[in-house]
Design a protein around this motif. Structure first.
Motif, PDB file in Angstrom:
ATOM      1  N   LEU A  27     -22.774  24.684 -10.909  1.00 18.13           N
ATOM      2  CA  LEU A  27     -24.062  24.346 -11.519  1.00 18.13           C
ATOM      3  C   LEU A  27     -25.153  24.292 -10.445  1.00 18.13           C
ATOM      4  CD1 LEU A  27     -25.681  23.455 -14.029  1.00 18.13           C
ATOM      5  CD2 LEU A  27     -25.076  21.089 -13.453  1.00 18.13           C
ATOM      6  N   ASP A  36     -27.390  31.649 -14.916  1.00 18.32           N
ATOM      7  CA  ASP A  36     -26.359  30.976 -15.721  1.00 18.32           C
ATOM      8  C   ASP A  36     -26.460  29.455 -15.686  1.00 18.32           C
ATOM      9  OD1 ASP A  36     -25.260  33.255 -16.723  1.00 18.32           O
ATOM     10  OD2 ASP A  36     -23.531  33.308 -15.385  1.00 18.32           O
ATOM     11  N   LEU A  37     -27.665  28.939 -15.610  1.00 22.01           N
ATOM     12  CA  LEU A  37     -27.843  27.489 -15.596  1.00 22.01           C
ATOM     13  C   LEU A  37     -27.376  26.878 -16.915  1.00 22.01           C
ATOM     14  CD1 LEU A  37     -28.887  25.042 -14.049  1.00 22.01           C
ATOM     15  CD2 LEU A  37     -31.167  25.499 -14.995  1.00 22.01           C
ATOM     16  N   LEU A  38     -27.759  27.496 -18.031  1.00 22.18           N
ATOM     17  CA  LEU A  38     -27.350  26.988 -19.342  1.00 22.18           C
ATOM     18  C   LEU A  38     -25.852  27.120 -19.548  1.00 22.18           C
ATOM     19  CD1 LEU A  38     -30.226  28.257 -21.671  1.00 22.18           C
ATOM     20  CD2 LEU A  38     -29.799  25.918 -20.888  1.00 22.18           C
ATOM     21  N   VAL A  39     -25.268  28.170 -18.990  1.00 24.73           N
ATOM     22  CA  VAL A  39     -23.827  28.395 -19.132  1.00 24.73           C
ATOM     23  C   VAL A  39     -23.048  27.205 -18.576  1.00 24.73           C
ATOM     24  CG1 VAL A  39     -21.886  29.757 -18.254  1.00 24.73           C
ATOM     25  CG2 VAL A  39     -23.887  30.902 -19.204  1.00 24.73           C
ATOM     26  N   GLY A  41     -24.307  24.199 -17.653  1.00 28.29           N
ATOM     27  CA  GLY A  41     -24.721  22.950 -18.271  1.00 28.29           C
ATOM     28  C   GLY A  41     -23.963  22.713 -19.573  1.00 28.29           C
ATOM     29  N   ALA A  42     -23.876  23.751 -20.400  1.00 30.91           N
ATOM     30  CA  ALA A  42     -23.147  23.641 -21.666  1.00 30.91           C
ATOM     31  C   ALA A  42     -21.648  23.478 -21.429  1.00 30.91           C
ATOM     32  CB  ALA A  42     -23.416  24.876 -22.521  1.00 30.91           C
ATOM     33  N   SER A  43     -21.130  24.151 -20.402  1.00 27.90           N
ATOM     34  CA  SER A  43     -19.693  24.054 -20.101  1.00 27.90           C
ATOM     35  C   SER A  43     -19.321  22.639 -19.707  1.00 27.90           C
ATOM     36  CB  SER A  43     -19.326  25.027 -18.976  1.00 27.90           C
ATOM     37  OG  SER A  43     -19.535  26.372 -19.363  1.00 27.90           O
TER      38      SER A  43
END
Length: 509
Positions: A27, A36-39, A41-43
């Protein structure tokens, strides 16, 4: 009493929860590169939620010996499952091969078990984000010394049953307790592991700073340190270590060899007791096997019998590249690292068969290496010698000794059982992979099917032919990939801690 599966599930939830903490590292990388910040964060949100939910299965878990075995099997399967989430989210709505759940699960389990087999079609920062590639490397580093060992090191509540947990997870037939408290032993192992990883990252980046490794920037130095010490084999480049200079290749060789050594020996050296290092029978045998295989492959490469095609020519008649490729590939495959400096899938028959035999050896007990392990081969050979001796002298009493110490008969029986199970599962894997490929019309040679099964159960990574170091397992049918995932799981936990869970006697009173 019956197995309290709720206890094992609850502690598995704790392991999953801390996996979300590990995702904070990619992250940060996502923040730095803006990718891939949202990737991630959601993970982190999904994995953290899953861990907390599983913890609710038992608010006050109390692990017994069988619950510890179940926990180890469940924890490794669970981290493999939740490790797919970043791959799936990053590949969602794209043509990425990791958008398929089976492919994502294969890549995740391959990482955590330090296998290094891949289904990625393209491996580069042009196709995948820096954060996703670092997560791929980080999964190997977490799995190298052991996720459960790490949990015992940082969670006091697991220290009570820490010996059972580490014994079930640690590679090799025995656990060497380094300190009076098992939690401190776990911390010692991770400190040594971390120190070697940090040293390698510094060495690789230093080569970049002095100008002899232009492609080995800070990101790649850290990424390859993360996959070298766990004998993992993932790289941020499609051409593995062949994408880097000869200086990088020479620098990685000793660290790969060191990763196949029992890490407890290094602690003894740091404590001032160097005798254990020189008196260790397994270490001497391991070093002898490395030297013998390197000499054999060097001879083949230098003579041109198995010439690897490298940029700029072949190794025939040239000592430096022949020695470099021989030392690198043996250092990589004998202890299951899986890196490559040459497409050995294109080597001649003699070269490939030599590498195949090396892949059966494995590293030392207590190392991060996969395979059968040197100490088991020593015990098997001594047991065979004893049986031949007893055939000629039926009344003789001849105990098996290692470094002057008598090996317990129960340990000998366990080694023989493990070796037979390993070879049996390997053979079954060859048959399933070959038949499954034929089912969909995929032409696999016998060597490719043998290499694929051995690469999975030995946690080695690359095989031969299209499944070699510069290829991938993408073309295999989904059923074969799932079989290989099962073999990776069995191989990393050394078969018995997983296989026993599937027996009726494990669940009965």
């Amino acid at each position: 009493m019956r197995v309290d599966w709720r206890t094992s599930v609850a502690v598995t939830g704790t392991v999953v929860k801390y996996t979300a903490v590990a995702m904070a590292i990619p992250l940060v990388v996502a923040l730095v590169y803006g990718e891939d910040l949202l990737v991630f964060g959601a993970s982190i949100f999904c994995v953290l939620g899953a861990g907390i939910l599983l913890e609710r299965a038992d608010p006050d878990p109390d692990l017994g010996p069988r619950e510890a075995l179940l926990l180890v099997a469940l924890a490794w399967l669970s981290v493999g499952v939740v490790g797919t989430i970043p791959y799936l989210l990053a590949g969602y709505g794209t043509a990425s091969t990791l958008a398929h759940p089976v492919n994502a699960f294969f890549e995740s389990m391959s990482g955590f078990t330090t296998t290094g087999a891949t289904v990625m079609g393209e491996i580069s920062t042009d196709q995948h984000s820096h954060a996703l590639l670092l997560w791929r490397q980080l999964t190997q580093w977490l799995g190298g010394m052991g996720i459960i060992v790490l949990m015992v090191a940082i969670l006091p509540e697991l220290a009570v049953n820490g010996a059972d947990l580490i014994q079930a997870e640690a590679p090799g037939p025995q656990l060497q307790k380094l300190t009076p408290h098992i939690q401190e032993t776990a911390r010692v192992l991770w400190k040594v592991y971390f120190a070697f990883t940090l040293l390698l990252a510094i060495v690789l980046y230093s080569l970049h700073l002095v100008g002899v490794a232009p492609k080995m920037d800070l990101f790649n130095a850290i990424a390859h340190a993360f996959s070298t010490m766990p004998t993992g084999g993932f790289s941020t480049k499609a051409d593995s270590i062949a994408a880097f200079s000869a200086a990088v290749q020479w620098a990685i060789i000793p660290f790969m060899v060191v990763a196949g050594v029992n890490f407890a020996l290094f602690w003894h050296v740091l404590a001032g007791d160097t005798r254990d290092l020189f008196d260790d029978t397994e270490l001497r045998t391991y070093a002898g096997a490395v030297a013998a295989f390197v000499a054999l492959v060097f001879g083949l490469l230098y003579a041109g019998v198995a010439p690897p095609l490298e940029i700029g020519g072949t190794t025939e008649g040239t000592a430096e590249p022949a020695l470099r490729h021989a030392a690198f590939q043996i250092g990589s495959l004998l202890n299951s690292t899986g890196f490559a400096t040459s497409d050995f899938a294109q080597w001649g028959t003699y070269g490939q068969l030599t590498l195949l035999f090396a892949m059966f050896v494995g590293g030392s007990a207590g190392s991060t290496g996969g395979g059968i392990k040197v100490v088991r081969w020593l015990i098997v050979c001594k047991a065979l010698h004893r049986e031949l001796f007893r055939t000629a002298h039926p009344d003789a009493v001849q105990p098996i000794r290692l470094a002057g110490t008598v090996v317990d008969e129960n340990a000998i029986r366990g080694v023989v059982v493990f070796t037979l199970l390993y070879l049996g599962l390997f053979g079954a894997g060859v048959l399933v992979i070959a038949l499954d490929a034929a089912r969909i019309g995929l032409e696999l040679t016998a060597l490719e099917a043998i290499g694929a099964s051995l690469a999975a159960i030995g946690n080695i990574g690359p095989a031969f032919g299209r499944l070699g170091p510069f290829g991938s397992y993408l073309d295999l049918p989904a059923t074969s990939k799932l079989v290989m995932v099962l073999l990776m799981w069995f191989g990393r936990l050394e078969i018995l801690p997983v296989l026993v869970v599937f027996t009726g006697s494990f669940w009965r009173r």
